[in-house]
Design a protein around this motif. Sequence first.
Motif, PDB file in Angstrom:
ATOM      1  N   ARG A 136      33.202  48.870  75.666  1.00  0.00           N
ATOM      2  CA  ARG A 136      33.757  49.451  74.150  1.00  0.00           C
ATOM      3  C   ARG A 136      33.057  50.689  73.851  1.00  0.00           C
ATOM      4  O   ARG A 136      32.343  51.333  74.845  1.00  0.00           O
ATOM      5  CB  ARG A 136      33.046  48.174  73.351  1.00  0.00           C
ATOM      6  CG  ARG A 136      31.399  48.423  73.378  1.00  0.00           C
ATOM      7  CD  ARG A 136      30.695  47.319  72.753  1.00  0.00           C
ATOM      8  NE  ARG A 136      29.309  47.309  73.567  1.00  0.00           N
ATOM      9  CZ  ARG A 136      28.349  47.592  72.826  1.00  0.00           C
ATOM     10  NH1 ARG A 136      28.320  47.483  71.537  1.00  0.00           N
ATOM     11  NH2 ARG A 136      26.948  47.538  73.349  1.00  0.00           N
ATOM     12  N   VAL A 137      33.575  51.146  72.965  1.00  0.00           N
ATOM     13  CA  VAL A 137      32.880  52.444  72.171  1.00  0.00           C
ATOM     14  C   VAL A 137      32.541  52.187  71.015  1.00  0.00           C
ATOM     15  O   VAL A 137      33.362  51.613  70.168  1.00  0.00           O
ATOM     16  CB  VAL A 137      34.294  53.499  72.235  1.00  0.00           C
ATOM     17  CG1 VAL A 137      33.823  54.754  71.631  1.00  0.00           C
ATOM     18  CG2 VAL A 137      34.766  53.777  73.602  1.00  0.00           C
ATOM     19  N   HIS A 180      40.818  59.896  76.487  1.00  0.00           N
ATOM     20  CA  HIS A 180      41.179  58.645  76.463  1.00  0.00           C
ATOM     21  C   HIS A 180      40.178  57.655  76.523  1.00  0.00           C
ATOM     22  O   HIS A 180      39.029  58.082  76.210  1.00  0.00           O
ATOM     23  CB  HIS A 180      42.050  58.257  77.984  1.00  0.00           C
ATOM     24  CG  HIS A 180      41.249  58.375  79.266  1.00  0.00           C
ATOM     25  ND1 HIS A 180      40.585  57.639  79.592  1.00  0.00           N
ATOM     26  CD2 HIS A 180      41.511  59.507  80.207  1.00  0.00           C
ATOM     27  CE1 HIS A 180      40.020  58.269  80.764  1.00  0.00           C
ATOM     28  NE2 HIS A 180      41.031  59.131  80.965  1.00  0.00           N
ATOM     29  N   ASP A 181      40.210  56.253  76.858  1.00  0.00           N
ATOM     30  CA  ASP A 181      39.126  55.430  76.565  1.00  0.00           C
ATOM     31  C   ASP A 181      37.603  55.763  77.193  1.00  0.00           C
ATOM     32  O   ASP A 181      36.574  55.445  76.661  1.00  0.00           O
ATOM     33  CB  ASP A 181      39.375  53.819  77.132  1.00  0.00           C
ATOM     34  CG  ASP A 181      40.360  53.280  76.162  1.00  0.00           C
ATOM     35  OD1 ASP A 181      40.967  52.460  76.627  1.00  0.00           O
ATOM     36  OD2 ASP A 181      40.458  53.836  74.721  1.00  0.00           O
ATOM     37  N   LYS A 182      37.769  56.670  78.304  1.00  0.00           N
ATOM     38  CA  LYS A 182      36.610  56.809  78.994  1.00  0.00           C
ATOM     39  C   LYS A 182      36.443  58.461  78.901  1.00  0.00           C
ATOM     40  O   LYS A 182      35.496  58.740  80.015  1.00  0.00           O
ATOM     41  CB  LYS A 182      36.619  56.264  80.251  1.00  0.00           C
ATOM     42  CG  LYS A 182      36.596  54.650  80.357  1.00  0.00           C
ATOM     43  CD  LYS A 182      36.157  54.004  81.559  1.00  0.00           C
ATOM     44  CE  LYS A 182      36.089  52.735  81.199  1.00  0.00           C
ATOM     45  NZ  LYS A 182      36.161  51.832  82.449  1.00  0.00           N
ATOM     46  N   LYS A 236      39.031  62.028  71.594  1.00  0.00           N
ATOM     47  CA  LYS A 236      39.450  61.236  72.623  1.00  0.00           C
ATOM     48  C   LYS A 236      40.402  61.681  73.257  1.00  0.00           C
ATOM     49  O   LYS A 236      41.422  61.878  72.856  1.00  0.00           O
ATOM     50  CB  LYS A 236      39.590  59.857  71.862  1.00  0.00           C
ATOM     51  CG  LYS A 236      40.035  58.767  72.780  1.00  0.00           C
ATOM     52  CD  LYS A 236      40.154  57.310  72.118  1.00  0.00           C
ATOM     53  CE  LYS A 236      40.897  56.462  72.944  1.00  0.00           C
ATOM     54  NZ  LYS A 236      40.995  55.234  72.617  1.00  0.00           N
ATOM     55  N   TYR A 267      35.860  61.856  76.569  1.00  0.00           N
ATOM     56  CA  TYR A 267      35.759  62.421  75.082  1.00  0.00           C
ATOM     57  C   TYR A 267      35.588  64.025  75.156  1.00  0.00           C
ATOM     58  O   TYR A 267      34.503  64.007  76.172  1.00  0.00           O
ATOM     59  CB  TYR A 267      34.825  61.716  74.362  1.00  0.00           C
ATOM     60  CG  TYR A 267      35.195  60.364  73.656  1.00  0.00           C
ATOM     61  CD1 TYR A 267      35.553  59.171  74.316  1.00  0.00           C
ATOM     62  CD2 TYR A 267      35.535  60.420  72.273  1.00  0.00           C
ATOM     63  CE1 TYR A 267      36.103  58.036  73.983  1.00  0.00           C
ATOM     64  CE2 TYR A 267      35.924  59.128  71.706  1.00  0.00           C
ATOM     65  CZ  TYR A 267      36.004  58.050  72.571  1.00  0.00           C
ATOM     66  OH  TYR A 267      36.636  57.059  72.169  1.00  0.00           O
ATOM     67  N   ILE A 321      29.987  55.750  74.600  1.00  0.00           N
ATOM     68  CA  ILE A 321      30.915  55.202  75.264  1.00  0.00           C
ATOM     69  C   ILE A 321      30.289  54.290  76.490  1.00  0.00           C
ATOM     70  O   ILE A 321      29.605  54.772  77.127  1.00  0.00           O
ATOM     71  CB  ILE A 321      31.790  56.321  75.919  1.00  0.00           C
ATOM     72  CG1 ILE A 321      32.140  57.463  75.043  1.00  0.00           C
ATOM     73  CG2 ILE A 321      32.889  55.891  76.949  1.00  0.00           C
ATOM     74  CD1 ILE A 321      32.237  59.019  75.462  1.00  0.00           C
TER      75      ILE A 321
END
Lengths: 254, 204
Positions: free
Chosen positions: B193-194, B46-48, B44, B50, B189
């Motif tokens: 949420r992931v 960051h959250d968005k 990861k 990968y 993703i």
Amino acid sequence: MASRYDTRTTIFSPEGRLYQVEYAMEAISQAGAAVGVKAKDGIVLAAEKRVMSKLLDIRKGTEKMYKIDDHVACAVAGITADANILINYARLAAQRYFLTYQEPIPIEQLMRQVCDLKQGYTQHGGLRPFGVSFLFAGHDDHFGFQLYQSDPSGNYGGWKATAIGANTQSAQSLLKQEYKIDDTDLDAALQLAVKVLSKTMDTTSPSPDKMEISTVTTDDDGNVVYHVYTKAELEEVLKKFESDQKDTSTSGDI
Amino acid sequence: MSILEYNGSGVVAMCGKNCVAIASDMRYGVQQTTVATDMHKVYKMHDKVYIGMAGLATDMQTLVQRFRFRLKMYELREERKIKPNVFANLVSSMLYQKRFGPYFVEPVIAGLGDKNKPFICAMDLIGAPVYTDNFLVSGTSSEELYGVCEAMYRPNLEPDDLFETVSQCLQAAVDRDCLAGWGAEVYVICPDRVIHKTLKSRQD
């Protein structure tokens, strides 16, 4: 009197002074003040904003406070352009350390690297020193919360509470009087920082537009958190400050 | 023996409806010997965003550390998170810098960009990118992966269906490859949420 020995940074005067370094410190004493106060559970940084105009269209979050890494932040006093160079250097130094050791850089190591750079400009190259003083606030696993002050000579020191920029004399004496060693929590540190900043700003009614406040604390999981106060949060702190002032003020108005 | 086949891996990314999936096997091998079965190949950023990497394990680990360095600096200076297409350009740039002594990895990037638009990108070891809106593969099992993905992929799958499709494709493909397998990890993703699941798979 000093003119024969002050044009080159890399020579001493007969009295053993480095005039360019002293002139750099003079430049800083004309700049907006910044105050740092260490508490048991965190560090407060407060700074006076000087750049003010309705026409400004600034997109950056803060004028005088910068995050260096997740666990270190700094406040600046002096020539902003010089500060930007050093902040970028500090950020790279922190990431280089993390790349090599996969561990966040200890705050003192970071100080040493930035200050060694500053010292270089007082001894070789013939370039003028940086006209910036810093307050670095951070937390590491070795020594917990730490507050450091550095100046153009490349000197640095660890402090419980200190100030840089304009009117540091009155700031330091007020801090000396009021700071309670080993008995300050974050709220008390906040109030003290605001009190000292109002004194250096020479105003009885500090407003949220003229100052910036940030804190370095740890959350429940042990992660270090750097938080810049929003306008709303600033207003709350200042409201509390003003009401405390009213309670303790003894001088009578007419 | 090719250096890109020294450790063995299978990585796949797929676009769905307002979501992306990225998955890899979990084998850490030294040629024919399997040393560990818990190696992460998808990281990861960051959250968005990968990134999954196939190829030489040491280069993969070094590159992840270098990406984190560059991303930290980006976030400090720009005061925002990097977009996946911008990150893809960064990866491409970093790989091409080593054009005549490359990192032996072939990365696959997956993320959500502006307005959560799905984004996937894959590269060769010197940074030549390829962008599509369906699926991309990498690793020693890439040819097997191409086959299953081409057969099983459909556009605009919802997150749960995308998860099923990616999982089936990955497992079917790595089962045909002796250097990949021994576990699998899938990330889906979505804007809010992931979904991260480890798959129960053949341990051979």
